[in-house]
Design a protein around this motif. Structure first.
Motif, PDB file in Angstrom:
ATOM      1  N   VAL A   1       0.848  -1.192   0.000  1.00 34.47           N
ATOM      2  CA  VAL A   1       0.000   0.000   0.000  1.00 34.47           C
ATOM      3  C   VAL A   1       0.884   1.243   0.000  1.00 34.47           C
TER       4      VAL A   1
ATOM      5  N   THR B   1      -4.562   6.401  -2.920  1.00 31.12           N
ATOM      6  CA  THR B   1      -4.084   5.136  -2.373  1.00 31.12           C
ATOM      7  C   THR B   1      -3.818   4.168  -3.514  1.00 31.12           C
TER       8      THR B   1
ATOM      9  N   VAL C   1      -2.676   0.129  -4.317  1.00 34.24           N
ATOM     10  CA  VAL C   1      -2.515  -1.221  -3.781  1.00 34.24           C
ATOM     11  C   VAL C   1      -1.826  -2.047  -4.859  1.00 34.24           C
TER      12      VAL C   1
ATOM     13  N   GLN D   1      -3.765   2.245  -8.799  1.00 30.28           N
ATOM     14  CA  GLN D   1      -4.591   3.194  -8.046  1.00 30.28           C
ATOM     15  C   GLN D   1      -5.837   2.495  -7.534  1.00 30.28           C
ATOM     16  N   HIS D   2      -6.082   2.676  -6.247  1.00 26.90           N
ATOM     17  CA  HIS D   2      -7.200   2.011  -5.575  1.00 26.90           C
ATOM     18  C   HIS D   2      -8.292   3.006  -5.192  1.00 26.90           C
ATOM     19  N   ASP D   3      -7.927   4.105  -4.580  1.00 26.41           N
ATOM     20  CA  ASP D   3      -8.867   5.126  -4.119  1.00 26.41           C
ATOM     21  C   ASP D   3      -8.240   6.500  -4.277  1.00 26.41           C
TER      22      ASP D   3
ATOM     23  N   ARG E   1     -13.331  -1.761   1.482  1.00 26.23           N
ATOM     24  CA  ARG E   1     -12.789  -1.984   0.140  1.00 26.23           C
ATOM     25  C   ARG E   1     -11.280  -2.225   0.192  1.00 26.23           C
ATOM     26  N   LEU E   2     -10.576  -1.481   1.047  1.00 29.74           N
ATOM     27  CA  LEU E   2      -9.142  -1.682   1.196  1.00 29.74           C
ATOM     28  C   LEU E   2      -8.849  -3.051   1.789  1.00 29.74           C
TER      29      LEU E   2
ATOM     30  N   ALA F   1      -9.329  -5.672  -0.899  1.00 30.89           N
ATOM     31  CA  ALA F   1      -8.247  -5.658  -1.889  1.00 30.89           C
ATOM     32  C   ALA F   1      -6.997  -6.344  -1.350  1.00 30.89           C
TER      33      ALA F   1
END
Length: 80
Positions: A6, A57, A59, A63-65, A73-74, A77
């Motif tokens: 992360v 963010t 992961v 790009q995740h958020d 959600r994190l 993932a």
């Protein structure tokens, strides 16, 4: 040394970044993961790319958020 799964792109004085950091730290601690944080102000390319979207963010390098971190959600993932 392993690369954290992360990454948080942030900047000083950003209250959304402060909120995101708390969520990311909690989730990573619970799941035994590590995260790192990069100040986008220290890199002109990052500033150009993410300047209006921070916090961002990633992961596993994707790009995740952005703006807000959804804890569920994190977790999903990182578990998936």
């Amino acid at each position: 040394m392993s690369v954290p799964r992360v990454r948080l792109y942030s900047r000083p004085g950003c209250h959304l970044c402060d909120d995101a950091r708390v969520v990311i730290a909690r989730v990573c601690a619970d799941l035994g993961e590590e995260f790192d944080e990069v100040d986008i102000d220290s890199d002109p390319e990052l500033l150009e790319r993410y300047g209006e979207e921070i916090p961002v963010t990633l992961v596993d390098g994707a790009q995740h958020d952005f703006w807000r971190v959804d804890e569920g959600r994190l977790r999903a993932a990182l578990a998936g």
